[in-house]
Design an enzyme around this catalytic site. Structure first.
Site, PDB file in Angstrom:
ATOM      1  N   ARG A 183       0.839  -1.187   0.000  1.00  0.00           N
ATOM      2  CA  ARG A 183       0.000   0.000   0.000  1.00  0.00           C
ATOM      3  C   ARG A 183       0.880   1.245   0.000  1.00  0.00           C
ATOM      4  O   ARG A 183       1.898   1.303   0.701  1.00  0.00           O
ATOM      5  CB  ARG A 183      -0.926   0.028   1.233  1.00  0.00           C
ATOM      6  CG  ARG A 183      -2.171  -0.845   1.077  1.00  0.00           C
ATOM      7  CD  ARG A 183      -3.104  -0.316   0.004  1.00  0.00           C
ATOM      8  NE  ARG A 183      -4.299  -1.123  -0.185  1.00  0.00           N
ATOM      9  CZ  ARG A 183      -4.399  -2.140  -1.025  1.00  0.00           C
ATOM     10  NH1 ARG A 183      -3.355  -2.525  -1.732  1.00  0.00           N
ATOM     11  NH2 ARG A 183      -5.551  -2.779  -1.167  1.00  0.00           N
TER      12      ARG A 183
ATOM     13  N   GLU B 213      -4.449   7.332  -4.339  1.00  0.00           N
ATOM     14  CA  GLU B 213      -4.921   6.592  -5.495  1.00  0.00           C
ATOM     15  C   GLU B 213      -6.342   7.044  -5.814  1.00  0.00           C
ATOM     16  O   GLU B 213      -7.163   7.113  -4.879  1.00  0.00           O
ATOM     17  CB  GLU B 213      -4.920   5.088  -5.185  1.00  0.00           C
ATOM     18  CG  GLU B 213      -4.651   4.235  -6.390  1.00  0.00           C
ATOM     19  CD  GLU B 213      -4.518   2.747  -6.029  1.00  0.00           C
ATOM     20  OE1 GLU B 213      -4.276   1.968  -6.955  1.00  0.00           O
ATOM     21  OE2 GLU B 213      -4.664   2.381  -4.860  1.00  0.00           O
TER      22      GLU B 213
ATOM     23  N   HIS C 276      -1.049  -0.590  -9.927  1.00  0.00           N
ATOM     24  CA  HIS C 276      -1.719  -1.409  -8.909  1.00  0.00           C
ATOM     25  C   HIS C 276      -2.321  -2.668  -9.547  1.00  0.00           C
ATOM     26  O   HIS C 276      -3.497  -2.969  -9.392  1.00  0.00           O
ATOM     27  CB  HIS C 276      -2.807  -0.610  -8.182  1.00  0.00           C
ATOM     28  CG  HIS C 276      -3.107  -1.144  -6.814  1.00  0.00           C
ATOM     29  ND1 HIS C 276      -3.740  -0.418  -5.844  1.00  0.00           N
ATOM     30  CD2 HIS C 276      -2.856  -2.362  -6.242  1.00  0.00           C
ATOM     31  CE1 HIS C 276      -3.869  -1.133  -4.746  1.00  0.00           C
ATOM     32  NE2 HIS C 276      -3.340  -2.323  -4.962  1.00  0.00           N
TER      33      HIS C 276
END
Length: 329
Positions: free
Chosen positions: A240, A269, A293
Site C-alpha cells: 500500500r 490513489e 496497482h
C-alpha cells in the site's frame, strides 16, 4: 438480501461463482455518477456491502445502512473501512485473506527483475534506436543478478511468504521483519532470517514492502528509515502506498541513498501525474518503475476472492460467522 456494491458491475459478472445465483441476493451497484454516500442513502435496506479496497467506507456511510450485517472487502486490504464504527454496530468486516498472494508475489519478483535488469530503460533504448549504446553501458556497469542480492521482506504474511518461495530458487539471501517473529522451523522452511526493521534496511540491496496499513505502519518508510538504508537500495512496494512517506523517499532518490524504486502502489490513489514519486527530475527519472496497482489483478486472484465473498454472504444468510473477520467481532 440486498447487496450494495462499490465496484464495477463487469468485474462481478465475470467472477461470480456458480452457487451465487442460488442465494437469491439483489445486487445494487454504485454507479459512476453517484458518490458512495449517495448510493448508501438510496439503499438503506442493504444488508451486505461489497467494497473495492480503494473506496472509503467511513462512519457516515455505515450510519446510513442500519440493516448492514457484513462489509466485505473485495481484496485483502481493509484500511479504508472504519473498523471501530462497524464493530460498534455489530457489523462484520471481512477481507479475502491470501486470495492474491501468488499473484502479488509474481508481480513483486517481476518488479525486482525489471529494476535490476533495466526493464524500462532497455525497452526505451531499443525503441529509440540506441540498442548498442545501452548494451555497452550495461556491460560496463557490473549489473547484478537477482540471486546476488540480499532481499528484505517487511511483513511476513501470505504475500511475503509466497514471495520468499519464489525468490529462494534464485539464491537470494533473505531477511524479514515482522511484529511477530516466526519459529525457527518456519524461517528454515522459507529460507529467511529475522532482523529488526532498521537493521534490515541497512543490510539489504532490495527492500520489499508486504504489510498492512495501520497506525503503526503508516509512513513507516520515513526520513529516519531512509537515512539508515544501505546506499543504493531498491525499494519495492506491492502493498500500500500509505506505508511510504512520499517526500522522504523522493529526497532519498535525489540524495542517492535510494538507488531505485519499483512501485505498484502509491498514495493517493488514483495517482496524479504530479505525484512527488512520479514527477521526478530527469536525472533520476530512469531509476523509477511503476505499475498501476496490478499486483493482485489476475483471473485466479479474483476468482478466489469472489468465491470467498459469496461464501460469506451464504454464511450470513445462515446466521453463521463469516470467514476472515478483521474487526474483532
Amino acid at each position: 438480501m440486498k447487496i450494495l456494491v462499490y465496484g464495477p458491475k463487469a468485474r462481478y459478472d465475470a467472477y461470480m461463482p456458480d452457487f451465487a445465483a442460488q442465494l437469491g441476493a439483489e445486487l445494487v451497484f454504485c454507479t459512476l455518477d453517484q458518490s458512495p454516500r449517495q448510493a448508501a442513502a438510496e439503499n438503506p435496506d442493504a444488508q451486505v456491502l461489497f467494497d473495492d479496497p480503494i473506496v472509503d467506507v467511513g462512519r457516515e456511510i455505515i450510519d446510513l445502512l442500519p440493516n448492514l450485517k457484513l462489509i466485505q472487502s473485495e481484496g485483502v486490504a481493509f484500511n479504508r473501512i472504519d473498523l471501530e464504527a462497524a464493530r460498534e454496530k455489530g457489523i462484520f468486516v471481512c477481507n479475502n485473506k491470501g486470495c492474491n498472494a501468488d499473484s502479488v508475489a509474481e508481480h513483486t519478483v517481476m518488479l525486482m527483475l525489471m529494476a535490476l535488469r533495466h526493464g524500462i530503460t532497455g525497452h526505451n533504448a531499443v525503441k529509440a534506436g540506441l540498442q548498442v549504446k545501452m548494451k555497452e553501458a550495461v556491460m560496463a556497469s557490473g549489473s547484478p543478478e537477482l540471486g546476488e542480492q540480499t532481499v528484505g521482506l517487511v511483513g511476513f504474511g501470505d504475500i511475503a511468504q509466497a514471495t520468499a518461495r519464489r525468490l529462494k530458487p534464485f539464491g537470494c539471501k533473505m531477511y524479514y521483519y515482522s511484529l511477530h517473529r516466526r519459529s525457527p522451523e518456519v524461517e528454515a522452511d522459507f529460507g529467511v532470517e529475522y532482523l529488526p526493521l532498521e537493521e534490515l534496511a541497512a543490510a539489504c540491496d532490495i527492500l520489499s514492502l508486504h504489510c498492512a496499513v495501520n497506525d503503526q505502519t503508516r509512513n513507516m518508510v520515513n526520513a529516519d528509515l531512509v537515512s539508515k538504508m544501505k546506499p543504493g537500495i531498491i525499494l519495492v512496494n506491492t502493498a500500500r502506498g500509505d506505508l511510504v512517506d512520499n517526500l522522504a523517499v523522493r529526497q532519498g532518490l535525489l540524495d542517492g541513498r535510494i538507488g531505485g524504486i519499483a512501485m505498484d502502489t502509491l498514495a493517493p490513489e488514483p495517482t496524479p501525474a504530479d505525484h512527488p514519486l512520479v514527477d521526478l527530475p530527469a536525472e533520476i527519472a530512469d531509476r523509477a518503475i511503476y505499475s498501476p496497482h496490478l499486483g493482485g489483478n489476475t483471473g485466479g486472484s479474483f476468482r478466489r476472492a469472489h468465491n470467498n465473498m459469496w461464501n460469506n454472504v451464504k454464511l450470513i444468510q445462515e446466521g453463521k460467522r463469516p470467514n476472515f473477520v478483521v474487526n474483532g467481532l
